[in-house]
Design an enzyme around this catalytic site. Structure first.
Site, mmCIF file in Angstrom:
data_model
loop_
_atom_site.group_PDB
_atom_site.id
_atom_site.type_symbol
_atom_site.label_atom_id
_atom_site.label_comp_id
_atom_site.label_asym_id
_atom_site.label_seq_id
_atom_site.Cartn_x
_atom_site.Cartn_y
_atom_site.Cartn_z
ATOM 1 C CE LYS A 11 5.371 7.725 -6.309
ATOM 2 N NZ LYS A 11 4.840 6.428 -6.844
ATOM 3 C CE1 TYR A 51 0.645 5.979 -3.331
ATOM 4 C CE2 TYR A 51 2.618 6.092 -1.989
ATOM 5 C CZ TYR A 51 1.947 6.378 -3.161
ATOM 6 O OH TYR A 51 2.588 7.063 -4.171
ATOM 7 C CG ASN A 114 6.064 5.203 -10.119
ATOM 8 O OD1 ASN A 114 6.271 5.803 -9.062
ATOM 9 N ND2 ASN A 114 4.915 4.620 -10.394
ATOM 10 C CG HIS A 117 1.327 10.579 -5.414
ATOM 11 N ND1 HIS A 117 0.461 9.525 -5.553
ATOM 12 C CD2 HIS A 117 0.601 11.606 -4.928
ATOM 13 C CE1 HIS A 117 -0.752 9.918 -5.138
ATOM 14 N NE2 HIS A 117 -0.685 11.173 -4.764
ATOM 15 C CD GLU A 128 -3.580 11.803 -2.803
ATOM 16 O OE1 GLU A 128 -3.864 10.626 -3.088
ATOM 17 O OE2 GLU A 128 -2.947 12.551 -3.573
HETATM 18 P P1 RTP Z 1 0.821 7.126 -7.527
HETATM 19 O O1 RTP Z 1 -0.389 6.854 -6.669
HETATM 20 O O2 RTP Z 1 2.116 6.891 -6.817
HETATM 21 O O3 RTP Z 1 0.729 8.473 -8.175
HETATM 22 O O4 RTP Z 1 0.818 6.096 -8.758
HETATM 23 P P2 RTP Z 1 -0.405 5.715 -9.702
HETATM 24 O O5 RTP Z 1 -1.634 6.459 -9.298
HETATM 25 O O6 RTP Z 1 0.061 5.869 -11.103
HETATM 26 O O7 RTP Z 1 -0.566 4.171 -9.391
HETATM 27 P P3 RTP Z 1 -1.400 3.456 -8.209
HETATM 28 O O8 RTP Z 1 -2.262 2.423 -8.840
HETATM 29 O O9 RTP Z 1 -2.036 4.474 -7.328
HETATM 30 O O10 RTP Z 1 -0.259 2.690 -7.403
HETATM 31 C C1 RTP Z 1 0.545 3.364 -6.449
HETATM 32 C C2 RTP Z 1 1.985 2.934 -6.640
HETATM 33 O O11 RTP Z 1 2.107 1.552 -6.336
HETATM 34 C C3 RTP Z 1 3.046 0.943 -7.205
HETATM 35 N N1 RTP Z 1 2.414 -0.118 -7.964
HETATM 36 N N2 RTP Z 1 2.996 -1.248 -8.205
HETATM 37 N N3 RTP Z 1 3.557 -3.868 -9.120
HETATM 38 C C4 RTP Z 1 2.408 -3.310 -9.419
HETATM 39 O O12 RTP Z 1 1.565 -3.869 -10.098
HETATM 40 C C5 RTP Z 1 2.137 -1.971 -8.932
HETATM 41 N N4 RTP Z 1 1.032 -1.308 -9.135
HETATM 42 C C6 RTP Z 1 1.214 -0.114 -8.516
HETATM 43 C C7 RTP Z 1 3.557 1.996 -8.157
HETATM 44 O O13 RTP Z 1 4.809 2.458 -7.679
HETATM 45 C C8 RTP Z 1 2.499 3.087 -8.068
HETATM 46 O O14 RTP Z 1 3.049 4.355 -8.328
HETATM 47 MG MG MG Z 2 -2.343 6.515 -7.324
#
Ligand code: RTP
Ligand code: MG
Length: 142
Positions: A11, A51, A114, A117, A128
């Site tokens: 990212k 997303y 973070n 991804h 994807e």
């Molecule tokens: P990614 O898709 O980016 O790999 O991250 P992830 O699976 O670990 O998390 P996901 O639930 O898919 O959420 C995508 C991105 O959204 C942001 N996020 N913010 N503030 C919040 O509660 C929250 N929850 C998710 C994070 O940057 C996450 O990587």
């Molecule tokens: Mg995710």
């Protein structure tokens, strides 16, 4: 074990910190091979489409704006159980909760910025990968 492919993104925060190579090393040392890669400035439309599952979530606009805040590195990783293995290497979404030694624990500053991804299922990985790479731009790892 199943040979899989997964979609990974370094990212904008991690690209800006100049730790692309450090993150690639984590992949390489753990049996994940880069079989496609490009640096890319995502458009708003591309980030929103990528997303789209999160469109109704309160953090959606912040997430999209962050993802277009600078260039990203997009790569396809191939290896045994690549989807789960990459998620393990990444660590928890919130770096404060990420296990020691994971990419997010070591390189991420917040849940919003973070570092990486990774696809969360084999089904989403296929979607994807196709979103960013024509099949002819993904090379056989072995
Ligand atoms: P990614 O898709 O980016 O790999 O991250 P992830 O699976 O670990 O998390 P996901 O639930 O898919 O959420 C995508 C991105 O959204 C942001 N996020 N913010 N503030 C919040 O509660 C929250 N929850 C998710 C994070 O940057 C996450 O990587
Ligand atoms: Mg995710």
């Amino acid at each position: 074990m199943a040979l899989e492919r997964t979609l990974s993104i370094v990212k904008p925060d991690a690209v800006a910190k100049n730790v692309v190579g450090e993150i690639y090393s984590r992949f390489e040392k753990n049996g994940l091979k880069v079989v496609a890669a490009k640096m890319k400035q995502l458009s708003k439309q591309e980030a929103e489409g990528f997303y789209a599952v999160h469109r109704e979530r309160p953090f959606f606009n912040a997430l999209v704006n962050f993802m277009i805040s600078g260039p990203v590195m997009v790569q396809v990783l191939e290896g045994d159980n690549a989807v789960l293995k990459n998620r393990e290497l990444m660590g928890a979404t919130n770096p404060k909760e990420a296990a020691a030694g994971t990419i997010r624990a070591d390189f991420a500053d917040s849940i919003d910025a973070n570092a990486v991804h990774g696809s969360d299922s084999l089904e989403n990985a296929a979607i994807e990968i196709a979103y960013f790479f024509p099949a002819t731009d993904v090379y056989a790892g072995r």
